[in-house]
Design an enzyme around this catalytic site. Sequence first.
Site, PDB file in Angstrom:
ATOM      1  CB  THR A   1     -13.370  20.152 -34.692  1.00 49.45           C
ATOM      2  OG1 THR A   1     -13.235  21.464 -35.228  1.00 49.45           O
ATOM      3  CG2 THR A   1     -13.966  19.227 -35.735  1.00 49.45           C
ATOM      4  CE1 TYR A  50     -13.919  28.847 -41.125  1.00 46.91           C
ATOM      5  CE2 TYR A  50     -13.925  29.113 -43.496  1.00 46.91           C
ATOM      6  CZ  TYR A  50     -13.494  28.457 -42.374  1.00 46.91           C
ATOM      7  OH  TYR A  50     -12.623  27.411 -42.504  1.00 46.91           O
TER       8      TYR A  50
HETATM    9  P1  NAD Z   1      -9.049  20.094 -35.064  1.00 47.22           P
HETATM   10  O1  NAD Z   1      -8.771  21.189 -34.107  1.00 47.22           O
HETATM   11  O2  NAD Z   1      -9.989  19.017 -34.622  1.00 47.22           O
HETATM   12  O3  NAD Z   1      -7.695  19.351 -35.522  1.00 47.22           O
HETATM   13  C1  NAD Z   1      -6.496  20.020 -35.733  1.00 47.22           C
HETATM   14  C2  NAD Z   1      -5.375  19.025 -35.853  1.00 47.22           C
HETATM   15  O4  NAD Z   1      -4.168  19.758 -36.168  1.00 47.22           O
HETATM   16  C3  NAD Z   1      -5.058  18.235 -34.576  1.00 47.22           C
HETATM   17  O5  NAD Z   1      -4.702  16.910 -34.910  1.00 47.22           O
HETATM   18  C4  NAD Z   1      -3.820  18.951 -34.007  1.00 47.22           C
HETATM   19  O6  NAD Z   1      -2.977  18.141 -33.204  1.00 47.22           O
HETATM   20  C5  NAD Z   1      -3.137  19.328 -35.301  1.00 47.22           C
HETATM   21  N1  NAD Z   1      -2.159  20.398 -35.148  1.00 47.22           N
HETATM   22  C6  NAD Z   1      -2.355  21.694 -34.803  1.00 47.22           C
HETATM   23  N2  NAD Z   1      -1.178  22.368 -34.814  1.00 47.22           N
HETATM   24  C7  NAD Z   1      -0.230  21.484 -35.184  1.00 47.22           C
HETATM   25  C8  NAD Z   1       1.168  21.552 -35.391  1.00 47.22           C
HETATM   26  N3  NAD Z   1       1.845  22.688 -35.240  1.00 47.22           N
HETATM   27  N4  NAD Z   1       1.824  20.415 -35.736  1.00 47.22           N
HETATM   28  C9  NAD Z   1       1.167  19.230 -35.890  1.00 47.22           C
HETATM   29  N5  NAD Z   1      -0.156  19.119 -35.738  1.00 47.22           N
HETATM   30  C10 NAD Z   1      -0.857  20.219 -35.382  1.00 47.22           C
HETATM   31  O7  NAD Z   1      -9.535  20.799 -36.405  1.00 47.22           O
HETATM   32  P2  NAD Z   1     -10.578  20.445 -37.564  1.00 47.22           P
HETATM   33  O8  NAD Z   1     -11.788  21.257 -37.358  1.00 47.22           O
HETATM   34  O9  NAD Z   1     -10.675  18.984 -37.770  1.00 47.22           O
HETATM   35  O10 NAD Z   1      -9.826  21.117 -38.811  1.00 47.22           O
HETATM   36  C11 NAD Z   1      -9.061  20.397 -39.746  1.00 47.22           C
HETATM   37  C12 NAD Z   1      -9.235  21.033 -41.114  1.00 47.22           C
HETATM   38  O11 NAD Z   1     -10.606  20.891 -41.515  1.00 47.22           O
HETATM   39  C13 NAD Z   1      -8.938  22.540 -41.137  1.00 47.22           C
HETATM   40  O12 NAD Z   1      -8.315  22.858 -42.347  1.00 47.22           O
HETATM   41  C14 NAD Z   1     -10.334  23.162 -41.094  1.00 47.22           C
HETATM   42  O13 NAD Z   1     -10.379  24.451 -41.649  1.00 47.22           O
HETATM   43  C15 NAD Z   1     -11.096  22.156 -41.947  1.00 47.22           C
HETATM   44  N6  NAD Z   1     -12.570  22.204 -41.802  1.00 47.22           N
HETATM   45  C16 NAD Z   1     -13.151  22.158 -40.583  1.00 47.22           C
HETATM   46  C17 NAD Z   1     -14.539  22.240 -40.478  1.00 47.22           C
HETATM   47  C18 NAD Z   1     -15.232  22.211 -39.134  1.00 47.22           C
HETATM   48  O14 NAD Z   1     -16.437  22.494 -39.061  1.00 47.22           O
HETATM   49  N7  NAD Z   1     -14.546  21.839 -38.069  1.00 47.22           N
HETATM   50  C19 NAD Z   1     -15.337  22.342 -41.635  1.00 47.22           C
HETATM   51  C20 NAD Z   1     -14.709  22.342 -42.883  1.00 47.22           C
HETATM   52  C21 NAD Z   1     -13.311  22.274 -42.963  1.00 47.22           C
END
Ligand code: NAD
Length: 386
Positions: A275, A235
Amino acid sequence: MIIEPKVRGFICVTAHSEGCKKNVLRQINYVKSQGEIVDSPKKVLIIGASTGYGLASRIVASFGCKADTIGVYFERPETEGKLGSAGFYNGRSLDEFSRAEGRLSESINGDAFSDAIKGQAIALIREKFSQIDCIIYSLASPRRTDPVSGETYKSVLKPIEAPFLGKTVNTDTEQVLEIAIDPATEEEIEATRKVMGGEDWERWIEQLLAADVLAKGVRTCAYSYIGPEVTWPIYTHGTIGRAKDHLEQSAKNIQNKLEKLQGEAMISVNKAVVTQASSAIPVVPLYNSILFKIMKQKGIHEGCIEQMYRLFSSHFNANRDEVGRIRLDNLEMRDDVQREVKAIWPRISTENLRTLSDFGGYYQDFLRLFGFGVAGVDYGKDIEIS
Ligand code: NAD
């Protein structure tokens, strides 16, 4: 139609509309139980709003801040007898619940990386919102087509320089496996930066600024992750970490652009949660299973909605670190928590997975992402597909 989970590796290819709706409602009820957030944003644009952290952000904005919201996401709609994706059902339910309480709630389902969708969002703001005072950037995507060059980039989850040798769990078969991943090429590092870095976030802000639809004092926040040493090779020190470095650089560029509005661009480092995006990262599901057991035992476990309530209710100021990032991962990264993760990590195997970790809880969360295993849903009932 009776809808059952069909898990294929780290994804479930079916989604239950009623279960997704109940999931959204559970998060709304959590926010309501915590109380209204005063002095909060009132017109919020959430990019990546249908699942995970983006969905939770939108729920907190709508039900905690009582804000009008626009959610942008890219989901498979339900059509001609075919199931939609979980995010489609989440987005539809959220609009329904928010509107029932008198809030504006508009969703745009399309490619947020494209200029066409940015234009659609701007037209919608002009028509119904006038101006936006908060933008959450929460996209997680495997690919992006650059609107300038037309080239499509694919992100990879790989280490940089040295191969990665480590453990992971196959969510489907419950087996703890040793995996080896070769380091990324320069081209792959660059492609991941193009997809998951901050280029598109900056483009959104530039276009919103040019259209004069941002309010004075506007705030924008994108999400990142750091995590413990066991996940660093794949990561933080891997391709996705490089992209997140770029996201942080973009926050600085955006900050400069927002000076004239006295606005602020921020990075929030969030906790590891289940997620769709995180399930796909090798090592993370195993790490999460161990982490959840420890955090639950200590009574400090959080999911997306608890994290996002903390973000908004702290007015985007929770635990800023020495470089100004918001650290919502402070409980995950506590010394006592990480010491225990480190002690379990070398001992975990297929045989002791369910005792040394909370794989059961992890898997339950995973199925819930797709609307399965949700309390109060009759899974034997026929679901009508339009
Ligand atoms: P997720 O997969 O649950 O959500 C992704 C979202 O992006 C969805 O709403 C999807 O429809 C949208 N999406 C994807 N491609 C798209 C496009 N081309 N156009 C429009 N929408 C689009 O992901 P998540 O885990 O909630 O991640 C969101 C952010 O949080 C990311 O930046 C991730 O790095 C960060 N994050 C996640 C975690 C974790 O543990 N999941 C921890 C820290 C930070």
